[in-house]
Design a protein around this motif. Sequence first.
Motif, PDB file in Angstrom:
ATOM      1  N   LYS A   6       0.842  -1.192   0.000  1.00  0.00           N
ATOM      2  CA  LYS A   6       0.000   0.000   0.000  1.00  0.00           C
ATOM      3  C   LYS A   6       0.870   1.231   0.000  1.00  0.00           C
ATOM      4  CE  LYS A   6      -3.872  -2.205   2.182  1.00  0.00           C
ATOM      5  NZ  LYS A   6      -4.952  -2.078   3.125  1.00  0.00           N
ATOM      6  N   GLN A   8       0.646   5.709   0.219  1.00  0.00           N
ATOM      7  CA  GLN A   8      -0.143   6.867   0.589  1.00  0.00           C
ATOM      8  C   GLN A   8      -0.260   7.813  -0.603  1.00  0.00           C
ATOM      9  OE1 GLN A   8       1.498   9.033   3.858  1.00  0.00           O
ATOM     10  NE2 GLN A   8      -0.089  10.589   3.825  1.00  0.00           N
ATOM     11  N   SER A  33      -8.695   4.475   6.242  1.00  0.00           N
ATOM     12  CA  SER A  33      -8.093   3.925   5.023  1.00  0.00           C
ATOM     13  C   SER A  33      -8.859   2.711   4.512  1.00  0.00           C
ATOM     14  CB  SER A  33      -6.634   3.545   5.272  1.00  0.00           C
ATOM     15  OG  SER A  33      -5.862   4.686   5.484  1.00  0.00           O
ATOM     16  N   SER A  34      -9.199   1.819   5.418  1.00  0.00           N
ATOM     17  CA  SER A  34      -9.924   0.613   5.032  1.00  0.00           C
ATOM     18  C   SER A  34     -11.312   0.957   4.511  1.00  0.00           C
ATOM     19  CB  SER A  34     -10.029  -0.325   6.233  1.00  0.00           C
ATOM     20  OG  SER A  34     -10.766  -1.470   5.915  1.00  0.00           O
ATOM     21  N   GLU A  37     -10.948   2.478   1.046  1.00  0.00           N
ATOM     22  CA  GLU A  37     -10.556   1.415   0.115  1.00  0.00           C
ATOM     23  C   GLU A  37     -11.767   0.583  -0.290  1.00  0.00           C
ATOM     24  OE1 GLU A  37      -7.691  -2.567  -0.036  1.00  0.00           O
ATOM     25  OE2 GLU A  37      -7.558  -1.211   1.676  1.00  0.00           O
TER      26      GLU A  37
END
Length: 53
Positions: A6, A8, A33-34, A37
């Motif tokens: 991953k 940024q 983030s999750s 995503e």
Amino acid sequence: MTQPAKRQFSVYLPVELIRRVKHASVDADESLSSYVEHALEDHLRRSDSEERP
């Protein structure tokens, strides 16, 4: 099973949208983030299926 690498990256979003997404990630008990995503993957999956006849 190894996790994919991953990276940024920065995006600029309206302040109100950021607030809503942060609250939604907390409500979903996911990291920001999750949550983002999964939202992007779901959106792209729907877009891909709509493009196919």
